[in-house]
Design an enzyme around this catalytic site. Structure first.
Site, PDB file in Angstrom:
ATOM      1  N   TYR A  98     -32.016 -21.265-128.422  1.00  0.00           N
ATOM      2  CA  TYR A  98     -32.932 -21.960-127.503  1.00  0.00           C
ATOM      3  C   TYR A  98     -33.503 -23.222-128.166  1.00  0.00           C
ATOM      4  CZ  TYR A  98     -36.592 -22.324-123.955  1.00  0.00           C
ATOM      5  OH  TYR A  98     -37.397 -22.748-122.940  1.00  0.00           O
ATOM      6  N   GLU A 124     -34.977 -18.481-114.857  1.00  0.00           N
ATOM      7  CA  GLU A 124     -35.717 -19.720-114.600  1.00  0.00           C
ATOM      8  C   GLU A 124     -34.869 -20.754-113.872  1.00  0.00           C
ATOM      9  OE1 GLU A 124     -38.405 -20.638-117.620  1.00  0.00           O
ATOM     10  OE2 GLU A 124     -38.351 -22.805-117.321  1.00  0.00           O
ATOM     11  N   ASP A 150     -37.450 -18.395-119.308  1.00  0.00           N
ATOM     12  CA  ASP A 150     -37.419 -18.884-120.690  1.00  0.00           C
ATOM     13  C   ASP A 150     -38.610 -18.301-121.448  1.00  0.00           C
ATOM     14  OD1 ASP A 150     -35.297 -20.319-119.885  1.00  0.00           O
ATOM     15  OD2 ASP A 150     -36.172 -22.306-120.197  1.00  0.00           O
TER      16      ASP A 150
END
Length: 860
Positions: free
Chosen positions: A344, A18, A126
């Site tokens: 994350y 990403e 992601d």
DNA sequence: GCAAGGTC
């Protein structure tokens, strides 16, 4: 995954992340920095990394590049892009196209060139809904030039070796439903945003003079389905603050100190709004101050550690503990994630899955100089400190809660914020897997002259998780030991005053910036009766998006219903556009009115204010948000033409005040020409007297209560009177004048109580019968009054000889800031009017009340 | 000249 066949010739795999940094990190991990090459791509930021890797036995020549977030945008087709070429309502069904915008064309070119050479495409976007949608954008671009691509998705939650290798070895297919949900969001946002923005901009921008800067660009009054409800929050809170009228309350406080500690006893009635009542009860306590213990209760209490951390909690806690903005928090968290220290950071999940190895994460932290020893104890079964974390019930099915993934004693390149946030994530994690803190609580209740008070003592028996989670505190307060029936004389018994406060202003800086136009628009839509500006609309959409992402609703169906509703709303708003005009007129000048009108700042008369019935309601250029609180002892105020020659910036016009005789000290004059610019000592003194209407009888032995006045009380003003920012009259706030538009306030009255002879009257608050008691105060000795005895009840009370046929409550039960619930307590005469003619209970002088008595605090 | 969501 279905393997790619083992051992044969290497295949070429295009990997796409990403963002550039993830491409770099993942390439480094997969190649173990062996034979890793980097070359330029077509775009400046998105490099291409090359290395060899083996997936499930299949040798692969890996090409790893990236995008920068979304590769594509949606836009209306052809003529619908022009503002004047179509009716904004057409935008609810105008054709839409998805395309790669100009500034992303070189990224597309890189993808196309590389995809042509490859057999596989692996998507490392992601793992959230937006990421899935971007994945499909990449798929579209790549498939267009190579239709034979075998397309895979790598799932990962943290950029650490173990997880990245696992993701590469366990590739899955991309999830179309996640991506669909984002398509829905994008289309709704565009159609609603564009239609309302064009509508309100074209309607209003030429009709009003907007006094804010547009940095040379065309003025746009934008409506965002996400931004607008957030602004609505701020505006709504602002209205609440405007509508708040500070009100003074009174409460009796009692404390008792021995060698064992100090107990602070709170009045069970909380606080009362009626001074006379509070004073009467206080006087009775002071004259019979011996306290009798009526209840002692001991209990064990647990304080549980927080749930595992998700994004919202991380932002809230970083803001609370470190005063860090959510933007800064997420920036730092993203950094820590990219360097592999935490998982994350964008997750809704607040419970760990049963598969997570929770112990490994603790083991890593054992070497830390500060919290390492705690981690060691946590892992020692004999400590009994471990506890499997309780979940908060949220799971986005994509990521685990935010947790540390790699140990660090603090990196050299870290800023203070990096250090703080890492510490928070680690300590929070360790807390989650710890036992709750254990406390022993003692509640003591006492009776002084029929009034009940209670105190809470707490000792912490086991700190457990609190030892590592330094952000949480659990105050212990050691109080003396009490036994049932024990009697003692309080160390202090005071009558304190306080003032109800409005809630604080929500402070999202960027939203406050657009308060002016925002408030006007919110007011306009609110007057139409819509909830367009409430978060409800957005949260409904979020629900629908979730339903699409798990396959419970179809994309087309959600789109159709939502747009249909919004279109109906739009058409309705257009019919009611006059409401928008009216609201905007309160804030901004119309353009068809020429300037230079000297009356402008005062405004044109609209009608008499129907709240105060005394002042004019005028149309103002712009409402002022500033107010000066004047003492509640003012009965009248009129602005004069006399200008203060001291205060700057001038001119400041002096005000002719009239004070209530009984509420100011005897040596002050009731008439005073005052200045509110700061130079006026008399005004200042009167404000201070209002603020210190507080007596403190520290130590009250039954005889000889010799004390001095206390200056300990810093409570705010005595019932400050609000000044209306629209009409400049005291006695009501501008929110009351808003009744012109929508916010009407009505005085609430309570039903009457009839009294026949000697029957007990019911309490007007809780309904239970009131006890007939005898006053034992100097001024009213022997006089009978009714009093509700229900614990904690803010009771109705009145003299026996003046039981009213009707009582009026002061603004009933409207919720107010500061915890006051507005229940009324006051003495009333048979006609329902407040009893007048009472005298100072300290010196007996009928010329003033006790709060301004020169002898206050001194008794003999 | 519109939105919101990615990211630089």
């Amino acid at each position: 995954m279905a393997g790619g066949g083992g051992g044969g010739r290497a295949i070429r795999v295009l990997n796409v992340a990403e963002k550039p940094s993830v491409a770099k990190t993942v390439s480094g991990i997969l190649s173990r920095n062996q034979g890793l090459r980097m070359r330029e791509g077509r775009s400046r930021y998105n490099k291409v990394f090359e290395f060899n890797y083996t997936i499930q036995g299949q040798p692969c020549q890996m090409l790893f590049t990236s995008v920068t977030g979304h590769l594509m945008e949606i836009e209306f087709e052809g003529r619908y892009r022009k503002w004047h070429a179509c009716d904004p309502v057409d935008l609810f069904q105008a054709p839409i196209q998805k395309h790669v915008p100009e500034d992303k064309l070189d990224i597309r070119k890189t993808l196309e060139e590389e995809a042509r050479k490859c057999q596989w495409l692996v998507l490392w976007l992601d793992c959230d809904r937006e990421g899935e949608n971007i994945a499909f954008e990449v798929v579209e671009v790549c498939s267009n030039v190579n239709s034979r691509l075998n397309i895979w998705r790598a799932r990962f939650s943290s950029l650490i070796e173990r997880e990245i290798h696992q993701a590469a070895q366990q590739l899955v297919r991309p999830n179309q439903l996640f991506s669909d949900a984002v398509d829905v969001r994008q289309e709704i946002d565009l159609r609603i945003g564009a239609s309302f923005t064009r509508f309100q901009t074209m309607l209003l921008k030429d009709a009003f003079v907007f006094n804010f800067s547009t940095d040379g660009r065309n003025l746009v009054l934008s409506y965002g389905p996400c931004q607008f409800p957030t602004l609505g929050f701020v505006v709504e809170r602002y209205w609440e603050i405007q509508a708040h009228e500070p009100e003074e309350f009174w409460k009796i406080q009692c404390s008792h100190t021995t060698d064992e500690g100090t107990a602070t006893f709170n009045w069970i009635r909380g606080h009362l709004f009626d001074y006379t009542c509070a004073v009467l009860l206080y006087e009775m306590c002071v004259q019979e101050p011996v306290a009798t213990v009526t209840k002692v209760r001991q209990q064990e209490r647990l304080k549980y550690p927080p749930h595992p951390l998700n994004t919202i909690e991380l932002e809230k806690r970083a803001s609370r503990y470190f005063r860090m903005s959510s933007e800064q928090t997420m920036k730092i968290a993203e950094d820590l994630y990219q360097s592999g220290f935490i998982s994350y950071p964008r997750t809704e999940t607040d419970s760990f899955s049963a598969r997570t190895d929770l112990h490994i994460l603790v083991q890593e932290q054992q070497e830390h100089p500060v919290w390492g020893p705690y981690a060691q104890r946590l892992l020692d079964p004999s400590s009994g400190l471990w506890r499997n974390p309780s979940g908060g019930g949220h799971d986005d099915k994509a990521h685990p809660p935010i947790h540390p993934t790699k140990f660090s004693p603090g990196q050299s390149g870290w800023s203070e914020d990096h250090r703080k946030l890492y510490e928070l994530v680690v300590r929070h994690y360790l807390a989650c897997v710890s036992q709750p803190a254990v406390g022993a609580e003692t509640t003591v209740e006492i009776d002084i002259a029929g009034e009940m008070f209670s105190a809470l003592g707490r000792t912490i028996v086991a700190r457990n998780y609190l030892e590592v989670y330094r952000f949480d505190s659990w105050g212990g307060s050691l109080i003396p030991n009490y036994t049932f029936g024990q009697q003692f004389t309080p160390t202090s018994l005071t009558l304190d005053s306080g003032t109800t406060r409005p809630p604080p202003l929500l402070s999202e800086a960027d939203l406050l910036d657009c308060m002016d136009k925002g408030e006007a628009l919110v007011m306009g839509y609110d007057d139409m009766g819509y909830e367009l500006w409430k978060p409800y609309l957005r949260s409904m959409m979020e629900e629908d998006m979730k339903a699409v992402s798990v396959g419970n609703k179809r994309k087309a169906e959600v789109l159709a219903t939502c747009l249909q509703q919004m279109k109906a709303c739009f058409l309705d708003a257009r019919l009611n556009k006059v409401k928008l005009f009216q609201a905007l007129e309160i804030f901004f000048d119309r353009t068809n009115r020429t300037g230079g009108d000297e009356q402008h700042n005062i405004g044109e008369l609209v009608r008499r204010c129907d709240v105060c019935e005394d002042s004019d309601l005028v149309l103002r250029k712009k409402p002022c948000r500033n107010a000066i609180w004047l003492p509640g002892s003012i009965s009248e105020a009129a602005v004069t033409t006399t200008v203060c020659n001291v205060c700057t910036p001038g001119p400041i016009f002096k005000i002719q005040f009239t004070f209530r005789r009984l509420e100011i000290p005897p040596d002050f004059s009731v008439h005073h020409l005052g200045c509110v610019g700061g130079c006026d000592d008399i005004m200042r003194e009167l404000m201070e007297i209002s603020a210190s209407a507080h007596r403190n009888f520290s130590s009250v032995p039954a005889r000889g209560r010799g004390t001095t006045a206390s200056s300990r009380n810093n409570s705010p003003n005595n019932q400050p009177q609000s000044t209306c920012s629209f009409c400049h009259q005291t006695g009501h706030s501008s929110s009351d004048c808003y009744s012109l538009t929508s916010q009407s306030r009505s005085a609430q009255s309570q039903g009457g109580n009839s009294h026949n002879g000697d029957s007990l009257i019911p309490c007007s608050t809780c309904g239970s019968p009131c006890l007939l008691k005898t006053a034992n105060t100097e001024n009213n000795r022997g006089r009978k009054f009714y009093s509700c005895q229900t614990q904690g009840c803010k009771f109705f009370v009145c003299w026996e000889d003046s039981v009213p046929t009707t009582t009026t409550s002061r603004r009933g039960d409207r919720g107010r800031g500061g915890g006051a619930n507005g229940s009324d307590v006051r003495f009333v005469s048979a006609t329902g009017d407040p009893v007048s003619g009472r005298s100072c209970f300290i010196c007996g002088d009928p010329s003033h009340f006790a709060n301004v008595c020169p002898n206050r605090g001194i008794r003999n």
